[in-house]
Write a protein that holds these residues in place. Structure first.
Motif, PDB file in Angstrom:
ATOM      1  N   LYS A   2      74.369  -4.397  13.665  1.00  0.00           N
ATOM      2  CA  LYS A   2      74.996  -5.550  13.020  1.00  0.00           C
ATOM      3  C   LYS A   2      76.408  -5.763  13.565  1.00  0.00           C
ATOM      4  N   ALA A   3      77.108  -4.612  13.753  1.00  0.00           N
ATOM      5  CA  ALA A   3      78.485  -4.697  14.259  1.00  0.00           C
ATOM      6  C   ALA A   3      78.490  -5.343  15.650  1.00  0.00           C
ATOM      7  N   ILE A   4      77.506  -4.978  16.465  1.00  0.00           N
ATOM      8  CA  ILE A   4      77.446  -5.535  17.821  1.00  0.00           C
ATOM      9  C   ILE A   4      77.094  -7.017  17.743  1.00  0.00           C
ATOM     10  N   ASP A   5      76.134  -7.339  16.870  1.00  0.00           N
ATOM     11  CA  ASP A   5      75.729  -8.747  16.738  1.00  0.00           C
ATOM     12  C   ASP A   5      76.907  -9.620  16.313  1.00  0.00           C
ATOM     13  N   THR A   6      77.740  -9.070  15.435  1.00  0.00           N
ATOM     14  CA  THR A   6      78.904  -9.836  14.976  1.00  0.00           C
ATOM     15  C   THR A   6      79.833 -10.107  16.157  1.00  0.00           C
ATOM     16  N   LEU A   7      80.019  -9.086  17.003  1.00  0.00           N
ATOM     17  CA  LEU A   7      80.906  -9.279  18.157  1.00  0.00           C
ATOM     18  C   LEU A   7      80.298 -10.259  19.174  1.00  0.00           C
ATOM     19  N   ILE A   8      78.978 -10.189  19.352  1.00  0.00           N
ATOM     20  CA  ILE A   8      78.340 -11.061  20.341  1.00  0.00           C
ATOM     21  C   ILE A   8      78.303 -12.512  19.834  1.00  0.00           C
ATOM     22  N   THR A  28      86.449  -3.679  23.520  1.00  0.00           N
ATOM     23  CA  THR A  28      86.197  -3.327  22.112  1.00  0.00           C
ATOM     24  C   THR A  28      84.867  -2.598  21.974  1.00  0.00           C
ATOM     25  N   LEU A  29      83.821  -3.148  22.602  1.00  0.00           N
ATOM     26  CA  LEU A  29      82.507  -2.484  22.538  1.00  0.00           C
ATOM     27  C   LEU A  29      82.588  -1.092  23.161  1.00  0.00           C
ATOM     28  N   GLY A  30      83.350  -0.994  24.266  1.00  0.00           N
ATOM     29  CA  GLY A  30      83.513   0.300  24.932  1.00  0.00           C
ATOM     30  C   GLY A  30      84.231   1.291  24.024  1.00  0.00           C
ATOM     31  N   ALA A  31      85.287   0.823  23.375  1.00  0.00           N
ATOM     32  CA  ALA A  31      86.087   1.716  22.518  1.00  0.00           C
ATOM     33  C   ALA A  31      85.302   2.165  21.291  1.00  0.00           C
ATOM     34  N   VAL A  60      70.482  -5.334  22.682  1.00  0.00           N
ATOM     35  CA  VAL A  60      71.523  -6.067  23.425  1.00  0.00           C
ATOM     36  C   VAL A  60      70.857  -6.921  24.519  1.00  0.00           C
ATOM     37  N   GLY A  61      69.827  -6.359  25.176  1.00  0.00           N
ATOM     38  CA  GLY A  61      69.111  -7.111  26.209  1.00  0.00           C
ATOM     39  C   GLY A  61      68.437  -8.356  25.674  1.00  0.00           C
ATOM     40  N   SER A  62      68.033  -8.323  24.417  1.00  0.00           N
ATOM     41  CA  SER A  62      67.397  -9.510  23.826  1.00  0.00           C
ATOM     42  C   SER A  62      68.420 -10.616  23.583  1.00  0.00           C
ATOM     43  N   ARG A  63      69.691 -10.221  23.479  1.00  0.00           N
ATOM     44  CA  ARG A  63      70.749 -11.208  23.228  1.00  0.00           C
ATOM     45  C   ARG A  63      71.382 -11.692  24.530  1.00  0.00           C
TER      46      ARG A  63
END
Ligand code: FAD
Length: 361
Positions: A2-8, A28-31, A60-63
């Motif tokens: 969810k956190a990644i989806d929010t950033l994307i 940010t994703l790296g950190a 992530v690949g689906s996005r």
């Protein structure tokens, strides 16, 4: 996730059209440790299993395959360091890769593509220093990278060296207008007498090139394979939703059997690729001797299915998906490249053929 989806957010289409992902988002994703999530907690990472990281990679690949490609490069750099570096090097480098610094991995050269043994880049030992000379092409993520993991001939064998992208003598030149994964930051690199501390060489110099390259590529292959699962999930969902609502000749197009066949094929492709990737990751997590061959199999199956599946999805969407940036249009362009990288279809087939022969009963 969810956190990644929010950033994307809803940005992948724009990143594709702009040819760029905002650098601060990658940092940010790296950190947060998401770009190489298998790095162990002892080095500040998330310590995910191959299977869990695979599911993350597929999501992530689906996005966005561009972002997934950057993830593959970062993960491949971390895996290479983990496998080749000594304890001090790992302790110094791995925490950097989970705290916002970005990395890319260079093997390919103008005249060394499928056959990396013809690589001409040299890493020359000189007292307390090493000197790097040569070039690399098409390095994914290199445009964004702080650190470059570079393979070259060294001391009668080969070595991998970690190079700050800002070191004197390093030139980074973006690949113009890539066909797919347009925001993945592919770049060509030149190294003119780049002098580095001898400790920049990972582990012991002079190891056999095939051993070093296979180590790094194994991670790249499993990551690309999972990324292709993501492409297939996005294509199946998008095409199926459209086929259920778009009406022609008095009924939803999915009820026309010829369109239904595309959906069935997409489902088969997605399921087959998923099972191959799950099997390969389970082999990684178990430390099985089948790890390498199951990874080549997963990469080959998934990339092939993603390329044909994305073409089917575009066919089902027709004009509704036929514009740059649309999820199936991106999938169509991105998936084709997955049949070329980390061992092309043909190279994977050669490896699988050798395995078939060597294991014949
Ligand atoms: P070639 O090796 O010239 O091959 C051309 C064709 O001949 C292919 O179809 C190939 O399968 C076939 N072929 C070649 N040899 C044989 C053989 N022995 N038997 C049968 N068929 C054969 N490189 C990096 O170092 N780092 C990266 O991060 C990276 N990212 C990339 C991202 C993208 C999107 C692309 C397109 C490339 C990337 N590359 C990267 C380079 C990539 O690894 C090479 O493109 C790949 O290895 C193929 O090499 P080549 O393009 O020189 O093709």
């Amino acid at each position: 996730m969810k956190a990644i989806d929010t950033l994307i957010g809803d940005q992948p289409e724009h990143w594709d059209l702009d040819g760029q992902i905002p650098r601060h988002l990658l940092s940010t994703l790296g950190a947060q440790g998401w770009l190489c999530a298998e790095v162990a907690a002892t080095h500040g990472g998330r310590g995910l299993s191959s299977r869990a990281n695979g599911e993350l990679t597929a999501h992530v690949g689906s996005r966005c395959s561009s972002l997934r490609s950057v993830m593959t490069s970062q993960g491949m750099a971390a895996w290479t360091i983990q496998r080749l570096a000594n304890r001090d090097q790992s302790a110094e480098l791995l925490p950097q890769l989970v705290s916002g610094r970005l990395a890319a991995v260079g093997f390919s050269e103008t005249d060394a593509g499928s056959d990396l043994s013809t690589m001409s880049t040299t890493i020359t030992l000189d007292g307390d220093s090493v000197v790097l000379d040569g070039h690399k092409v098409w390095v994914t993520g290199a445009y964004y990278a702080d650190l470059l993991v570079v393979f070259g001939q060294c001391d009668g064998g080969a070595a991998a060296v970690v190079v700050p992208a800002s070191a004197p003598g390093v030139t980074v030149e973006r690949v113009a207008d890539p066909m797919g994964c347009r925001a993945a930051g592919h770049a060509n690199l030149r190294f003119d007498s780049v002098r580095l501390p001898a400790s920049s060489v990972l582990g012991s110099p002079g190891a056999p090139l095939p051993l070093l390259v296979t180590t790094a590529l194994a991670y790249g292959r499993i990551s690309v394979a999972w990324g292709c699962v993501g492409i297939l999930r996005a294509c199946r969902n998008t095409a199926a939703r459209h086929a259920a609502t778009r009406k022609q000749s008095g009924k939803p197009i999915g009820e026309h059997q010829l369109v239904g066949r595309h959906l069935a094929e997409l489902f088969v492709a997605e399921q087959t690729a998923s099972r191959a990737c799950e099997h390969a990751s389970d082999c990684w997590d178990a430390g099985s001797p089948d790890m390498v061959i199951s990874t080549v199999l997963a990469k080959h199956v998934s990339a092939g299915h993603a390329a044909t599946g994305a073409a089917s999805a575009v066919q089902v969407m027709a004009s509704a998906g036929a514009r740059d940036g649309h999820v199936v249009a991106r999938a169509y362009r991105d998936a084709k490249l997955m049949e070329i990288i980390e061992g092309s279809n043909e190279i994977c087939q050669l490896i699988l053929a050798q395995h078939a022969v060597s294991t014949a009963e």
